[in-house]
Scaffold this active site. Structure first.
Site, mmCIF file in Angstrom:
data_model
loop_
_atom_site.group_PDB
_atom_site.id
_atom_site.type_symbol
_atom_site.label_atom_id
_atom_site.label_comp_id
_atom_site.label_asym_id
_atom_site.label_seq_id
_atom_site.Cartn_x
_atom_site.Cartn_y
_atom_site.Cartn_z
ATOM 1 N N GLU A 435 0.859 -1.195 0.000
ATOM 2 C CA GLU A 435 0.000 0.000 0.000
ATOM 3 C C GLU A 435 0.890 1.239 0.000
ATOM 4 O OE1 GLU A 435 -3.075 0.123 2.991
ATOM 5 O OE2 GLU A 435 -2.886 2.302 3.213
ATOM 6 N N GLU A 440 -2.335 11.423 3.588
ATOM 7 C CA GLU A 440 -3.333 11.217 4.634
ATOM 8 C C GLU A 440 -3.329 12.454 5.525
ATOM 9 O OE1 GLU A 440 -4.068 6.805 5.909
ATOM 10 O OE2 GLU A 440 -1.916 7.188 5.973
#
Length: 548
Positions: A435, A440
């Site tokens: 990933e 974020e």
């Protein structure tokens, strides 16, 4: 005529009486503090260590009737003003030594009383490496790191987030205005005088004062300001061990103590600065505000006047646009994107609180932007709705540069993300497929943008993470979030500046196809507590581009 003179005398007497009363009123009440008591505790003192644990730290408490403030004169060249009467001081002359400590209590009208006490304390603290780095072994001048994000910041001194400037972190050159620019011209020189460390502060005639202190030095208004102030003169410096409780990986463990009320560039009523990190050319410190012990201020310095050492410009290996979505239509292009519906297994494994939909209330294209909105509304047993879209089985690729221009959500509990997942998922399990989190953002820690890599051995709370703090306009302005991905390196960038690099190789899952995901989660393992007042917020995306 005589009667007229008597009247004049009477009026004069009245005026004199009123004038004297006014003068008495302006003088105010004068109160001399009484019953001054000084208590102290030598840190680490015990039957086996009668003079303390070697840190040299002593905690003091002074109290007196009618006292408004207290001043400590510690007998080693250092002083401290304490409105509350409490003080902590580290005596750093090695060995067992006696110090005569004077406390001056001041009452209304400025009239003092004083008392002395003697403390005997043992110190064996020594940090020659820090003294060498501060002074260069002889003399070294430091300047405010004006071009670095977070060169000035503030956060709580304890509790959640106490190890970072979560309340405010200045963007580059944020204090370059007419009333604040003196901040960037200060010269802070540390020198070794034999084995003794000394400090010279050249403020070029003006110092940058915190708003709560500005009025004490001739300022007015409620803002921070540059004010005329003579800060020159050599002051002794001692180094002491940290007692802040910061995590060991976020502090050097050494505190700079400047004698005679000395300070470093930004006046906050503090003379002790914990060194968070120090190199030959960079210095990052933290200090507790003098008139508000609940606040911790952060300062970054470099050895280059007006700027930090310049970063090398990043040169991308990928220049040809391979695919993009500019969101110029009036609906999401389902040739490029899929909708993920629902909450997945326990919020897709993160304990998230939202239910993802394909409703235009949660995901739409308008005015040239993709808009993903998280809302407080009840659906399918969940209290929040949002959207998550992916390019799975539609746009998948190996290597390249992904560039996304976006403006992020705000509000406690929001967790917007721009990320990539191995195309073999879910046939192969996570984190084996790999990933890449391009961006974020957590609404509960505003100003901080992070990127991360998840792979076997480094996933979840043990992921490889890099972040940028001081991005205070992430929710109000568009920024460009990117990843450059090659067979041997993965680099994450914010507005063209790298903040996380990873050496890739054939042992990692980052050698095969990945697809893109865009979503706004609520709560969960990273999003944290959701603000009870939260109603809705949107992430807006101008474009998504892939270069090969």
């Amino acid at each position: 005529m005589k009667k007229f003179k008597n009247i004049l005398f009477f009026l004069f007497a009245i005026g004199l009486t009123v004038s004297c009363q006014d003068d008495d009123y302006k003088l105010g009440k004068v109160t001399v503090p009484s019953n001054l008591v000084i208590d102290f505790e030598v840190v680490g003192q015990s039957a086996d260590m009668p003079y303390g644990d070697g840190s040299g730290t002593v905690n003091f408490t002074a109290s007196a009737d009618d006292a408004m403030t207290y001043k400590y004169v510690f007998g080693d060249g250092f002083t401290l003003v304490s409105p509350s009467g409490t003080a902590s001081h580290s005596f750093n002359k090695n060995g067992v030594n006696d110090y005569t400590v004077q406390v001056i209590a001041t009452g209304a009208g400025g009239v003092p009383s004083n008392k002395m006490t003697t403390v005997t304390v043992f110190s064996d603290f020594s940090d020659p490496e820090t003294a060498q780095l501060l002074s260069g072994g002889d003399s070294k001048t430091w300047y405010v790191a004006a071009s670095q994000p977070g060169h000035l910041g503030v956060g709580p001194s304890s509790g959640d987030g106490f190890a970072s400037p979560i309340y405010y972190a200045a963007p580059p050159f944020d204090k370059a205005g007419e009333s604040t620019s003196c901040f960037y011209t200060d010269e802070l020189t540390f020198s070794l005088n034999g084995e003794d460390l000394v400090y010279d502060y050249n403020n070029n005639g003006a110092t940058f004062f915190n708003a709560s202190y500005a009025a004490d030095f001739g300022g007015s208004g409620g803002d921070d300001a540059c004010l005329a102030f003579d800060g020159s003169g050599t002051k002794n410096v001692s180094l002491s061990p940290s007692t802040s409780g910061l995590p060991a990986d976020q502090t050097s463990g050494t505190v700079i103590n400047i004698a005679d009320g000395g300070f470093m560039s930004y006046y906050i009523g503090a003379s002790s600065y914990e060194i968070l990190s120090i190199t030959e050319t960079t210095l990052y410190v933290r200090a507790i505000m003098g008139n508000d012990p609940g606040l911790a201020w952060y300062l970054k310095f470099t050895t280059t006047l007006g700027d930090a050492p310049e970063e090398e410009e990043f040169e991308s290996q990928f220049q040809d646009l391979s695919w993009s979505d500019e969101f110029d239509g009036d609906a999401l292009d389902t040739n490029n994107w899929n909708y993920d519906i629902g909450n997945g297994d326990n919020g897709w494994g993160n304990g998230e609180a939202q239910y993802y939909t394909d409703s235009e209330e949660n995901v739409k294209v308008a005015d040239g932007n993709l808009i993903i909105t998280a809302k407080r509304e009840s659906t399918s047993g969940f209290n929040f709705t949002s959207a998550r879209i992916t390019t799975n089985n539609k746009q998948e690729f190996t290597y390249g540069r992904v560039s996304v221009r976006a403006k992020l959500t705000s509000g406690g509990g929001t967790w917007p993300a721009i990320w990539m997942l191995g195309a073999d998922f879910p046939e192969q399990s996570w984190p084996g497929v790999g990933e890449m989190d391009i961006m974020e953002y957590v609404g509960n820690t505003p100003g901080r943008v992070s990127s991360a890599l998840h792979l076997p051995g480094n996933s979840g709370g043990n992921a490889i993470v890099g972040d940028v703090t001081g991005v205070n306009d992430a929710t109000s302005e568009f920024h460009i979030y990117e990843v450059e991905w090659t067979a041997d390196k993965i680099t994450f960038l914010l507005d063209g500046v790298p903040h996380l690099e990873f050496d890739n190789d054939t042992s990692t899952p980052f050698q095969d196809d990945f697809y893109l995901l865009l979503n706004v989660a609520m709560g969960g393992s990273l999003g944290g507590a959701i603000d009870p007042a939260f109603q809705e917020s949107s992430m807006e995306i101008d474009y998504v581009r892939i270069y090969k």
